[in-house]
Design an enzyme around this catalytic site. Sequence first.
Site, PDB file in Angstrom:
ATOM      1  N   ASP A  68      16.838  22.030  -0.582  1.00 58.09           N
ATOM      2  CA  ASP A  68      18.143  21.443  -0.308  1.00 58.09           C
ATOM      3  C   ASP A  68      18.098  20.722   1.033  1.00 58.09           C
ATOM      4  O   ASP A  68      17.095  20.801   1.746  1.00 58.09           O
ATOM      5  CB  ASP A  68      19.267  22.496  -0.361  1.00 58.09           C
ATOM      6  CG  ASP A  68      19.027  23.705   0.529  1.00 58.09           C
ATOM      7  OD1 ASP A  68      17.990  23.731   1.231  1.00 58.09           O
ATOM      8  OD2 ASP A  68      19.860  24.615   0.548  1.00 58.09           O
ATOM      9  N   TYR A  70      18.477  19.574   4.965  1.00 57.55           N
ATOM     10  CA  TYR A  70      18.449  20.314   6.229  1.00 57.55           C
ATOM     11  C   TYR A  70      19.866  20.794   6.530  1.00 57.55           C
ATOM     12  O   TYR A  70      20.829  20.021   6.448  1.00 57.55           O
ATOM     13  CB  TYR A  70      17.957  19.426   7.364  1.00 57.55           C
ATOM     14  CG  TYR A  70      16.547  18.907   7.200  1.00 57.55           C
ATOM     15  CD1 TYR A  70      15.463  19.781   7.160  1.00 57.55           C
ATOM     16  CD2 TYR A  70      16.297  17.535   7.112  1.00 57.55           C
ATOM     17  CE1 TYR A  70      14.158  19.306   7.021  1.00 57.55           C
ATOM     18  CE2 TYR A  70      15.001  17.053   6.975  1.00 57.55           C
ATOM     19  CZ  TYR A  70      13.939  17.937   6.935  1.00 57.55           C
ATOM     20  OH  TYR A  70      12.656  17.465   6.796  1.00 57.55           O
ATOM     21  N   PHE A  80      13.543  15.708   2.794  1.00 59.55           N
ATOM     22  CA  PHE A  80      12.542  15.817   3.851  1.00 59.55           C
ATOM     23  C   PHE A  80      12.671  14.765   4.952  1.00 59.55           C
ATOM     24  O   PHE A  80      12.114  14.949   6.039  1.00 59.55           O
ATOM     25  CB  PHE A  80      11.112  15.827   3.286  1.00 59.55           C
ATOM     26  CG  PHE A  80      10.833  16.983   2.394  1.00 59.55           C
ATOM     27  CD1 PHE A  80      10.579  18.246   2.916  1.00 59.55           C
ATOM     28  CD2 PHE A  80      10.885  16.843   1.009  1.00 59.55           C
ATOM     29  CE1 PHE A  80      10.355  19.338   2.088  1.00 59.55           C
ATOM     30  CE2 PHE A  80      10.652  17.925   0.174  1.00 59.55           C
ATOM     31  CZ  PHE A  80      10.386  19.177   0.718  1.00 59.55           C
ATOM     32  N   HIS A 189       5.909  25.023   0.097  1.00 64.48           N
ATOM     33  CA  HIS A 189       6.820  24.174   0.863  1.00 64.48           C
ATOM     34  C   HIS A 189       6.156  23.803   2.194  1.00 64.48           C
ATOM     35  O   HIS A 189       5.495  24.636   2.815  1.00 64.48           O
ATOM     36  CB  HIS A 189       8.124  24.929   1.118  1.00 64.48           C
ATOM     37  CG  HIS A 189       9.241  24.075   1.587  1.00 64.48           C
ATOM     38  ND1 HIS A 189       9.329  23.611   2.879  1.00 64.48           N
ATOM     39  CD2 HIS A 189      10.341  23.598   0.935  1.00 64.48           C
ATOM     40  CE1 HIS A 189      10.425  22.882   3.008  1.00 64.48           C
ATOM     41  NE2 HIS A 189      11.061  22.850   1.847  1.00 64.48           N
TER      42      HIS A 189
END
Length: 223
Positions: A68, A70, A80, A189
């Site tokens: 999801d 930041y 990202f 991740h």
Amino acid sequence: MKFELLKDKLGDWYDPLRLRITDEIYDKIYTAALSYQKNTCYPEPKDIFRAFKVTKFSDVKVVILGQDPYHDGNATGLAFECKNYVSPSMDSIHEAYQAYDPSHFNVNLLSGKLSPWAEQGVLLLNTALTVERGKPNSHKEYWDEFTIEVIKAINRKLDPVVFILWGKEAYSYLEYIVSPPHYALASEHPVAAKYQNRPWKHNDCFEVCNQILVEKYKTDIKW
């Protein structure tokens, strides 16, 4: 249908999604939007559907799927990408890029900007498009069905698409990807490496993705 209210926000994604997004799914998206009135949420409302505006449905060759946005105000609407500072995830991505192509200096990656990827046909998608400040995955329930329908719409494309799944949350959507004709690449991740102070285990995703694209399209992504 209520989904028509999002037509201007989705560009050429509207038609592939139009018959798949029910009023029930729309109502959950609307609940996410209402939460902005009561809580601080990210990204900015104008950027919630930015990924679909920057990367057209007709242009999609790659999907990078994260968790999801930041939850500290750094979200831009592209998974990202960084708004205010270079995140630990982007540090890992930049380091992996340097290992993939050490001879090329990429100022965009160094500053946390990923729109050049998106403009080449890389859909930078999170499994949830909004999040409450300081509460990761807080809006997952609002977006889960929408994300599944986006993946199913991409599945119907005749040309193969490479899905790159970063992290456990993204990997949980593997079951919705039709492979073949499409491809799924998975890794941890990017932020996981930073938590453990080690290199990111990215499984050569940039290189493998480009090998597929060169074989299928005679072109690649300029990461």
